[in-house]
Design an enzyme around this catalytic site. Structure first.
Site, PDB file in Angstrom:
ATOM      1  N   PHE A 160      36.111  35.994  42.632  1.00 33.22           N
ATOM      2  CA  PHE A 160      36.985  36.982  43.248  1.00 33.22           C
ATOM      3  C   PHE A 160      37.379  37.996  42.183  1.00 33.22           C
ATOM      4  O   PHE A 160      36.887  37.943  41.053  1.00 33.22           O
ATOM      5  CB  PHE A 160      38.214  36.300  43.858  1.00 33.22           C
ATOM      6  CG  PHE A 160      37.874  35.302  44.930  1.00 33.22           C
ATOM      7  CD1 PHE A 160      37.113  35.683  46.021  1.00 33.22           C
ATOM      8  CD2 PHE A 160      38.306  33.986  44.849  1.00 33.22           C
ATOM      9  CE1 PHE A 160      36.780  34.774  47.015  1.00 33.22           C
ATOM     10  CE2 PHE A 160      37.984  33.069  45.837  1.00 33.22           C
ATOM     11  CZ  PHE A 160      37.222  33.463  46.928  1.00 33.22           C
ATOM     12  N   ARG A 182      50.987  47.869  41.065  1.00 36.06           N
ATOM     13  CA  ARG A 182      50.909  46.544  41.665  1.00 36.06           C
ATOM     14  C   ARG A 182      49.536  45.937  41.405  1.00 36.06           C
ATOM     15  O   ARG A 182      48.527  46.639  41.409  1.00 36.06           O
ATOM     16  CB  ARG A 182      51.135  46.612  43.181  1.00 36.06           C
ATOM     17  CG  ARG A 182      52.537  47.048  43.596  1.00 36.06           C
ATOM     18  CD  ARG A 182      53.551  45.945  43.324  1.00 36.06           C
ATOM     19  NE  ARG A 182      54.878  46.298  43.810  1.00 36.06           N
ATOM     20  CZ  ARG A 182      55.821  46.880  43.072  1.00 36.06           C
ATOM     21  NH1 ARG A 182      55.560  47.192  41.798  1.00 36.06           N
ATOM     22  NH2 ARG A 182      57.004  47.150  43.588  1.00 36.06           N
ATOM     23  N   GLY A 267      52.316  40.398  49.593  1.00 38.68           N
ATOM     24  CA  GLY A 267      52.807  41.007  48.364  1.00 38.68           C
ATOM     25  C   GLY A 267      51.813  40.953  47.224  1.00 38.68           C
ATOM     26  O   GLY A 267      51.856  41.793  46.313  1.00 38.68           O
ATOM     27  N   GLU A 295      27.995  25.099  46.854  1.00 35.33           N
ATOM     28  CA  GLU A 295      29.338  25.645  46.647  1.00 35.33           C
ATOM     29  C   GLU A 295      30.322  24.578  46.173  1.00 35.33           C
ATOM     30  O   GLU A 295      31.536  24.806  46.152  1.00 35.33           O
ATOM     31  CB  GLU A 295      29.839  26.296  47.941  1.00 35.33           C
ATOM     32  CG  GLU A 295      28.988  27.494  48.363  1.00 35.33           C
ATOM     33  CD  GLU A 295      29.530  28.193  49.599  1.00 35.33           C
ATOM     34  OE1 GLU A 295      30.656  27.849  50.035  1.00 35.33           O
ATOM     35  OE2 GLU A 295      28.844  29.077  50.130  1.00 35.33           O
TER      36      GLU A 295
END
Length: 342
Positions: A160, A182, A267, A295
């Site tokens: 990721f 952010r 958030g 995986e």
């Protein structure tokens, strides 16, 4: 590989006309990139273009090399000179968006190439967000010009990635905010599905070791969850739900009943989760241990009475947020669904 006029535009390419004759142009085979990485998809007619840095980077990521042609070098062919095989999931608009993402990335070429399926999945997630939630609806200011992302950086990318945003937004009290920075965890959209047998009134849960609780130091890092998975580029949420049910539990789902989708932690995460209850035949003995070795998955299925799942949710034994939502939704809706009213 220039995929369709949309990809050529995404890479900022201009038609070269007869420029190939003087050595400054490049013939581009109109192809669609593979959404899974590797070789590009189906190819169309040659188009002469003027190369630029974005094209060179795109070609390097996709491992394309110019191949001699009758009117000059051609990009978009295999080194053998044959067109790449067609790809069933070709989507010109998605291909263009992937091209823009590749051209904009500052990550090493080898890493981009390795992460191409994830990048494609993230780009597809952004397109779904724009299509499904693009209007300036409440809450928030009604003005369409209410958010300005001034800069986007990607300081970390492995499986990721993390995006750092510098943004300004309209304030509830009026005016604009000062610049705000952010960091967001980027993983692409996901699907969760809870298989339910309305005749036996039982559900199928799965559990496996989860890195999040393990990193937190939780003494119980094995977590009961619904079946879940990432939405691949070119897939619909429904297709993903059915695929993951087969991969994780070895079951075939019938009707898929949508449950409200949600952001688990808006958030800090860009993940958006599509939720379903999937009608299934769940006889004794159907729960197995499965998962993809490629995986590192070690997934165990568990059959449970629906009412027991509700009790476990209410007394705190279920800690997966998506499973809580599915369990409580199904507790409310099951009688109606069993009566054929939903």
């Amino acid at each position: 590989m220039l995929a369709e006029p949309a990809v050529m535009k995404a890479l900022g390419l201009n038609a070269a006309g007869a420029a190939a004759d003087d050595g400054t142009g490049l013939g581009a085979q109109s192809c669609s990139p593979s959404l899974k990485g590797g070789a590009p998809g189906g190819c169309g007619p040659l188009v002469p273009v003027l190369p630029n840095q974005a094209l060179r980077r795109y070609a390097e990521v996709m491992e394309l090399v110019p191949v001699p042609g009758p009117h000059g070098p051609v990009l978009g062919l295999n080194p053998s000179g044959a067109p790449s095989p067609p790809h069933d999931a070709a989507d010109p608009a998605l291909a263009a968006a992937i091209a823009r993402a590749i051209a904009a990335s500052t990550q090493p070429v080898a890493l981009i190439r390795k992460r191409l399926p994830l990048i494609a999945g993230w780009v597809a997630s952004q397109r779904r967000a724009e299509d499904e939630r693009g209007l300036p609806l409440p809450p928030g200011p009604a003005d369409p010009d209410r958010l300005r992302i001034e800069e986007r950086r990607e300081p970390y990318a492995a499986y990721f990635s993390v995006h750092e945003l510098r943004l300004r937004h309209r304030l509830h009290r009026g005016g604009w905010s000062a610049p705000v920075e952010r960091a967001v965890f980027v993983s692409g959209d996901a699907v969760v599905v809870l298989p339910w047998d309305p005749v036996r009134d039982r559900v199928l849960l799965v559990d496996q070791l989860r890195a999040g609780p393990a990193a937190r130091g939780d003494a119980q890092p094995w977590v009961h969850e619904p079946i879940a998975g990432r939405i691949d580029a070119g897939e619909s949420p429904e297709t993903t739900a059915r695929r993951e049910a087969e991969e994780e539990a070895g079951i075939t789902l019938g009707r898929l009943i949508p449950v409200p989708a949600h952001y688990p932690s808006p958030g800090i995460m860009a993940e958006y989760v599509y939720s379903f209850v999937g009608i299934a035949d769940l006889p004794d003995g159907i729960a197995t241990v499965s998962g993809l070795d490629s995986e590192g998955e070690d997934i165990r299925g568990t059959l449970l009475a629906r009412e027991e799942l509700t009790r476990m949710t209410l007394d705190g034994r279920i800690v997966s947020g998506p499973l809580m939502i599915l369990a409580l939704w199904l507790d409310r809706m099951a009688p109606r669904l069993q009566a054929g009213k939903g």
